[in-house]
Design a protein around this motif. Structure first.
Motif, PDB file in Angstrom:
ATOM      1  N   UNK A 345       0.839  -1.203   0.000  1.00 43.97           N
ATOM      2  CA  UNK A 345       0.000   0.000   0.000  1.00 43.97           C
ATOM      3  C   UNK A 345       0.874   1.254   0.000  1.00 43.97           C
ATOM      4  N   UNK A 346       1.934   1.239   0.787  1.00 43.27           N
ATOM      5  CA  UNK A 346       2.843   2.391   0.900  1.00 43.27           C
ATOM      6  C   UNK A 346       4.203   2.013   0.324  1.00 43.27           C
ATOM      7  N   UNK A 347       5.116   2.970   0.199  1.00 46.03           N
ATOM      8  CA  UNK A 347       6.463   2.649  -0.285  1.00 46.03           C
ATOM      9  C   UNK A 347       7.263   1.778   0.685  1.00 46.03           C
ATOM     10  N   UNK A 348       6.747   1.561   1.898  1.00 43.80           N
ATOM     11  CA  UNK A 348       7.446   0.764   2.899  1.00 43.80           C
ATOM     12  C   UNK A 348       7.227  -0.721   2.635  1.00 43.80           C
ATOM     13  N   UNK A 349       8.287  -1.509   2.437  1.00 42.85           N
ATOM     14  CA  UNK A 349       8.130  -2.950   2.246  1.00 42.85           C
ATOM     15  C   UNK A 349       7.565  -3.617   3.503  1.00 42.85           C
ATOM     16  N   UNK A 350       6.554  -4.474   3.331  1.00 36.90           N
ATOM     17  CA  UNK A 350       5.929  -5.165   4.455  1.00 36.90           C
ATOM     18  C   UNK A 350       5.775  -6.643   4.127  1.00 36.90           C
ATOM     19  N   UNK A 351       5.296  -7.392   5.125  1.00 39.60           N
ATOM     20  CA  UNK A 351       5.069  -8.828   4.921  1.00 39.60           C
ATOM     21  C   UNK A 351       3.808  -9.100   4.121  1.00 39.60           C
ATOM     22  N   UNK A 352       2.917  -8.145   4.071  1.00 34.10           N
ATOM     23  CA  UNK A 352       1.630  -8.360   3.410  1.00 34.10           C
ATOM     24  C   UNK A 352       1.489  -7.449   2.198  1.00 34.10           C
ATOM     25  N   UNK A 353       0.740  -7.944   1.219  1.00 32.50           N
ATOM     26  CA  UNK A 353       0.465  -7.181  -0.004  1.00 32.50           C
ATOM     27  C   UNK A 353      -1.026  -6.867  -0.006  1.00 32.50           C
ATOM     28  N   UNK A 354      -1.372  -5.670   0.461  1.00 31.68           N
ATOM     29  CA  UNK A 354      -2.778  -5.314   0.668  1.00 31.68           C
ATOM     30  C   UNK A 354      -3.350  -4.415  -0.425  1.00 31.68           C
ATOM     31  N   UNK A 355      -2.495  -3.873  -1.270  1.00 23.42           N
ATOM     32  CA  UNK A 355      -2.985  -2.965  -2.320  1.00 23.42           C
ATOM     33  C   UNK A 355      -3.354  -3.758  -3.569  1.00 23.42           C
ATOM     34  N   UNK A 356      -4.604  -3.629  -4.016  1.00 22.17           N
ATOM     35  CA  UNK A 356      -5.076  -4.382  -5.180  1.00 22.17           C
ATOM     36  C   UNK A 356      -5.080  -3.490  -6.429  1.00 22.17           C
ATOM     37  N   UNK A 357      -4.662  -4.104  -7.544  1.00 16.16           N
ATOM     38  CA  UNK A 357      -4.627  -3.426  -8.837  1.00 16.16           C
ATOM     39  C   UNK A 357      -5.228  -4.331  -9.899  1.00 16.16           C
ATOM     40  N   UNK A 358      -5.768  -3.714 -10.918  1.00 12.94           N
ATOM     41  CA  UNK A 358      -6.181  -4.477 -12.093  1.00 12.94           C
ATOM     42  C   UNK A 358      -5.100  -4.338 -13.156  1.00 12.94           C
ATOM     43  N   UNK A 359      -4.572  -5.472 -13.614  1.00 12.30           N
ATOM     44  CA  UNK A 359      -3.489  -5.495 -14.603  1.00 12.30           C
ATOM     45  C   UNK A 359      -4.026  -5.998 -15.931  1.00 12.30           C
ATOM     46  N   UNK A 360      -3.731  -5.272 -16.994  1.00  9.72           N
ATOM     47  CA  UNK A 360      -4.118  -5.699 -18.343  1.00  9.72           C
ATOM     48  C   UNK A 360      -2.950  -5.506 -19.292  1.00  9.72           C
ATOM     49  N   UNK A 361      -2.887  -6.371 -20.307  1.00 15.28           N
ATOM     50  CA  UNK A 361      -1.812  -6.288 -21.306  1.00 15.28           C
ATOM     51  C   UNK A 361      -2.402  -6.489 -22.683  1.00 15.28           C
ATOM     52  N   UNK A 362      -2.028  -5.616 -23.623  1.00 11.66           N
ATOM     53  CA  UNK A 362      -2.535  -5.696 -24.986  1.00 11.66           C
ATOM     54  C   UNK A 362      -1.371  -5.643 -25.974  1.00 11.66           C
ATOM     55  N   UNK A 363      -1.588  -6.265 -27.115  1.00  9.83           N
ATOM     56  CA  UNK A 363      -0.590  -6.237 -28.182  1.00  9.83           C
ATOM     57  C   UNK A 363      -1.276  -5.872 -29.481  1.00  9.83           C
ATOM     58  N   UNK A 364      -1.074  -4.639 -29.918  1.00  6.38           N
ATOM     59  CA  UNK A 364      -1.601  -4.214 -31.229  1.00  6.38           C
ATOM     60  C   UNK A 364      -0.407  -3.774 -32.063  1.00  6.38           C
ATOM     61  N   UNK A 365      -0.319  -2.505 -32.411  1.00  6.79           N
ATOM     62  CA  UNK A 365       0.886  -2.020 -33.098  1.00  6.79           C
ATOM     63  C   UNK A 365       2.075  -2.010 -32.153  1.00  6.79           C
ATOM     64  N   UNK A 366       1.808  -1.684 -30.895  1.00  7.43           N
ATOM     65  CA  UNK A 366       2.826  -1.745 -29.848  1.00  7.43           C
ATOM     66  C   UNK A 366       2.224  -2.480 -28.658  1.00  7.43           C
TER      67      UNK A 366
END
Length: 439
Positions: A345-366
């Motif tokens: 969640x913060x720049x501080x490294x911790x034992x837990x990963x609590x911040x959720x993100x949606x990751x997407x990847x596309x391949x078209x011209x680039x």
């Protein structure tokens, strides 16, 4: 008149026919003038070079013998002197004893001796076969005898292939290029080494010199498992048998470790380390550890009075922070990736990963990577983040690193990065890392 004109035309056709029959595939016509003053400039480079190549090591026509260890080569002073200023002085200057002798003795390393014949053949053909193993001795010979054209060709080859070298070979190329001050090779090899430092730690790490170790520690582009693994690697390097000037090296290297990126249990391990008990080292480590604890306490609520802009507080590229690995599928427009990924969640490294993100990847011209934060990733409605993509081969050798712009993400504003892949044939997967940064 008609008879004369017909005769003249027939003569011209006969000349043209004769000319076309006499031109061989190896002959190049540079200029043709029609009319009575027929004049051509012809050249036959291929046969000339072939003939010149045959004169290499030709005993009866040579006028100098080059002896290198147990090997003897028959050569021609004129050719050697024209290609190499060093040979020119050695063989043609009256101030040099060798100019009066029919045999010249040279001293070369065993590595260079193995490729010396290939090196001399270049003088007669302007061509050379080169590979990863032979690049260093051939470049060394080109530098020693000041063969500028060969040095340029070697540099082009090494710059082109530096990206794909195994890290052990990249170190050898880097050391020579650094010594010869060939910046193009030095930069490319250093980039390869930083991309694959995690592999280096289990192989050639202990043999690295202080200069390269220092340059690596100063780099924010270092790809490693974690900052604590780097600290352990430095300890191993410091305690290598026969290492001199221990305290000098400690003062040079330990301040370059980014202790702010260690987790709490790892900071405790540093304090328990025998090095921390050394009275000469303890004040230095205390200072770094205190900065790390201060960072952990204050970084999530920055004010104008408390800023964390030093490199000490910025994360490197840590493999244990990989959000997801994407297999390269070039024949589809959308890649299969982990839909929801987690980080700190913060720049501080911790034992837990609590911040959720949606990751997407596309391949078209680039290629395109997008990271969209959920509410759990935001502090006071926003977060500062940078995405890093590692392009890897089938053997997990990293051949390309792409970094996004540093982005302030909110509910409405996500991170998007576009990039091209330099070598699609070798690329097998990409790993995505998100670095949460101090504001």
């Amino acid at each position: 008149m008609n008879l004369s004109k017909s005769s003249n035309e027939e003569g011209e056709r006969s000349i043209e026919s004769s000319r076309s029959r006499s031109v061989t595939p190896d002959t190049v016509i540079i200029k043709t003038i029609t009319g009575d003053n027929l004049e051509d400039t012809l050249q036959d480079e291929e046969n000339f070079i072939t003939s010149l190549k045959k004169s290499f090591n030709e005993r009866h026509s040579s006028d100098v013998k080059i002896k290198v260890c147990t090997k003897t080569f028959y050569a021609h002073k004129f050719i050697l002197a024209k290609v190499s200023p060093v040979f020119n002085i050695m063989l043609c200057s009256k101030n040099w004893q060798e100019s009066l002798q029919e045999e010249v003795t040279l001293i070369e390393t065993e590595e260079c001796l193995e490729h010396f014949e290939t090196f001399l053949q270049f003088f007669y053909s302007a061509k050379i076969n080169i590979c990863v193993k032979s690049a260093i001795p051939i470049l060394s010979l080109a530098e020693k005898y000041d063969v500028g054209s060969l040095k340029s060709l070697c540099t082009q080859y090494m710059v082109k292939h530096s990206r794909y070298l195994l890290v052990e070979s990249a170190i050898k190329w880097y050391n020579l290029a650094h010594f010869l001050n060939i910046k193009e090779i030095t930069m490319e090899c250093f980039a390869n080494i930083t991309r694959n430092t995690h592999k280096l730690m289990s192989s050639e790490w202990l043999q690295l010199d202080l200069g390269l170790i220092t340059s690596l520690l100063k780099s924010g582009d270092l790809v490693i498992e974690s900052e604590y693994s780097l600290f352990q690697a430095i300890l191993n390097w410091l305690h290598t048998e026969g290492r001199k000037d221990l305290y000098f090296h400690i003062e040079e290297l330990l301040p370059l470790i980014r202790f702010s990126q260690l987790q709490k249990n790892e900071l405790l391990l540093v304090e328990e380390n025998s090095l921390y008990q050394d009275e000469k080292v303890k004040p230095l480590l205390d200072k770094q550890i205190q900065k790390a604890y201060r960072f952990r306490t204050l970084c999530s609520v920055p004010t104008e009075r408390v800023l964390f802009t030093e490199e000490f507080y910025s994360p490197r590229i840590y493999l244990n922070n990989i959000l997801g690995t994407i297999t390269m599928c070039l024949d589809v427009s959308r890649q299969v990736v982990p839909d929801i990924v987690r980080t700190y969640v913060t720049p501080v490294p911790t034992d837990t990963l609590d911040a959720e993100w949606k990751l997407a990847c596309y391949n078209s011209d680039t290629w395109c990577i997008s990271l969209t934060p959920y509410q759990s990733a935001l502090i006071q409605g926003e977060t500062k983040v940078q995405a890093v993509v590692l392009i890897r081969t089938q053997e997990n050798h990293i051949i390309q690193v792409e970094s996004s712009d540093v982005t302030i993400c909110t509910k409405r504003d996500n991170l998007v990065m576009r990039f091209e892949i330099s070598n699609l044939e070798l690329s097998r997967n990409m790993a995505v890392i998100a670095k949460t940064l101090p504001k």
